[in-house]
Design a protein around this motif. Structure first.
Motif, short mmCIF file in Angstrom:
data_model
loop_
_atom_site.label_atom_id
_atom_site.label_comp_id
_atom_site.label_asym_id
_atom_site.label_seq_id
_atom_site.Cartn_x
_atom_site.Cartn_y
_atom_site.Cartn_z
N ALA A 18 -3.95 1.19 5.18
CA ALA A 18 -3.18 -0.05 5.08
C ALA A 18 -1.69 0.19 5.30
CB ALA A 18 -3.41 -0.71 3.72
N ARG A 19 -1.17 1.31 4.82
CA ARG A 19 0.28 1.50 4.94
C ARG A 19 0.72 1.76 6.38
NH1 ARG A 19 2.43 7.15 2.28
NH2 ARG A 19 1.25 8.61 3.56
N THR A 20 -0.22 2.16 7.25
CA THR A 20 0.15 2.37 8.66
C THR A 20 0.48 1.05 9.34
OG1 THR A 20 -2.16 2.23 9.38
CG2 THR A 20 -1.32 4.41 8.82
N ASN A 21 0.04 -0.06 8.76
CA ASN A 21 0.31 -1.38 9.34
C ASN A 21 1.48 -2.10 8.65
OD1 ASN A 21 -1.96 -1.21 11.12
ND2 ASN A 21 -3.30 -1.67 9.37
N ALA A 65 0.83 -1.20 0.00
CA ALA A 65 0.00 0.00 0.00
C ALA A 65 0.86 1.26 0.00
CB ALA A 65 -0.94 0.00 1.20
N GLY A 66 1.88 1.29 0.84
CA GLY A 66 2.75 2.46 0.91
C GLY A 66 3.52 2.68 -0.38
N VAL A 67 4.04 1.59 -0.93
CA VAL A 67 4.80 1.66 -2.19
C VAL A 67 3.93 2.25 -3.30
CG1 VAL A 67 5.82 0.25 -4.02
CG2 VAL A 67 6.39 -0.20 -1.63
N CYS A 68 2.70 1.77 -3.40
CA CYS A 68 1.83 2.23 -4.48
C CYS A 68 1.30 3.64 -4.23
CB CYS A 68 0.67 1.26 -4.66
SG CYS A 68 1.18 -0.35 -5.35
#
Length: 376
Positions: free
Chosen positions: A337-340, A305-308
């Motif tokens: 999602a990226r917080t996890n 999620a963070g990458v995208c």
């Protein structure tokens, strides 16, 4: 066919050299220094934002053309300028003729090279069919077939294909060497890299690389996020290139574009090219609710999620949020999602952090220990 293309390329480069003697003088006499935010002007042109030409500023046209080539968007800029001129759009009339001519020349050069790459891709696919090797074309050669108005508008410097295994990649590399290709470097250790590069010199001015991958990424950081079988299951046909030509499905293509950009930017010497960023709106312009739902599900499941999100935000900043048109619900899902996730994309340029994350991305402790031995 190949000899015909070599002949065309040879004649093109000879005529280009002769004409450049005139055009270089003309450009340098007409314009002087670099314009502020040349990259921003290029981005606005390819995003159809009708940018205002900076009146009163001196402009180095050679610099602008070379910048567009470096960013991988020279053909796109040429096509946009030509289309706007044909439509008599007001904004393009302010762009000096010498600039439009330079980009028309650059677009023709890219188109010729694209024709050559397409011919070589056909030959590659023929070898794969003979050897009964399934594979997926990646990046430019695939995206140019369906995400762009014409194949040459998605510039690429090589041909990338994903095979099912290292064994398949080595077999195909052997077949390519039999027809005149050479390996450009030693074969990588088992866990350090997942790619073989074969090179063909087709003329004095042009070398073509074929990169044979057996993981979707050439690094363990992203190489184990997807299996070949699941990528093949959602793949799409590329009939223009051959009956066995297939590429990543749109959702996987979007994730791959984001992964590829993220890892390359962590490597020394790489910069954030407009070509990579423009892939994102071109891939997503046909997305519906089902595609976005599948995309967010995969991002959550695979820890991407963070990458995208970082890549999507960068594309929106470069071309405008309205050009990308990301649904608000998608952003909310990715933000949450990226917080996890344990991977912090902003730290990938830190060598120790990146190497640690690369090692930890391997699925087992035994593989991580072997990686350390092979890597260092």
């Amino acid at each position: 066919m190949l000899s015909d293309l070599e002949f065309l390329l040879g004649n093109f480069y000879r005529s280009r050299t002769i004409l450049s003697r005139f055009w270089v003088k003309k450009r340098r006499l007409t314009f002087g220094a670099k314009m502020i935010d040349s990259r921003g002007w290029l981005a606005s042109v390819i995003a159809d934002r009708q940018p205002i030409w900076p009146h009163g500023q001196k402009f180095d046209v050679l610099y602008l053309e070379s910048l567009a080539k470096r960013e991988g968007v020279a053909a796109l800029v040429g096509a946009r300028l030509q289309s706007a001129a044909a439509s008599r759009d007001a904004w393009v009339t302010a762009v000096p003729f010498v600039v439009r001519q330079a980009f028309q020349d650059a677009a023709r050069e890219v188109a010729l090279i694209s024709m050559l790459q397409e011919d070589l891709a056909n030959r590659l696919l023929f070898l794969m069919a003979q050897a009964e090797l399934p594979g997926l074309l990646l990046k430019g050669q695939a995206l140019g077939q369906w995400a762009f108005a014409a194949p040459h508008l998605r510039e690429s410097i090589d041909i990338d294909v994903l095979l099912a295994s290292r064994k398949d990649a080595e077999l195909l590399a052997d077949r390519l060497q039999e027809v005149g290709y050479g390996l450009s470097h030693l074969k990588p250790a088992e866990l350090v890299g997942y790619e073989l590069t074969c090179v063909s010199k087709v003329s004095d001015a042009v070398n073509i690389e074929i990169d044979l991958h057996w993981r979707l990424s050439n690094s363990p950081l992203f190489g184990y996020r997807f299996t070949f079988d699941e990528l093949m299951e959602e793949s799409i046909a590329l009939p223009r290139l051959g009956s066995n030509a297939r590429g990543l499905g749109p959702v996987h293509a979007l994730i791959h574009a984001c992964m590829h950009r993220a890892f390359n930017l962590s490597e020394p010497g790489y910069f954030d090219s407009l070509k990579w960023l423009f892939d994102i709106p071109m891939i997503t312009r046909g997305f519906g609710a089902t595609d976005w739902s599948h995309f967010t599900t995969l991002c959550r499941e695979r820890g991407l999620a963070g990458v995208c999100l970082v890549s999507i935000d960068a594309a929106a900043e470069a071309f405008g949020a309205d050009f990308l048109a990301l649904p608000s619900g998608v952003r909310n899902v990715l933000e949450h999602a990226r917080t996890n996730e344990s991977l912090d994309v902003s730290r990938l340029r830190q060598w120790r952090y990146r190497e640690f994350k690369v090692m930890m991305a391997l699925p087992t402790v035994r593989m991580r220990l072997r990686y350390l031995v092979q890597r260092f």
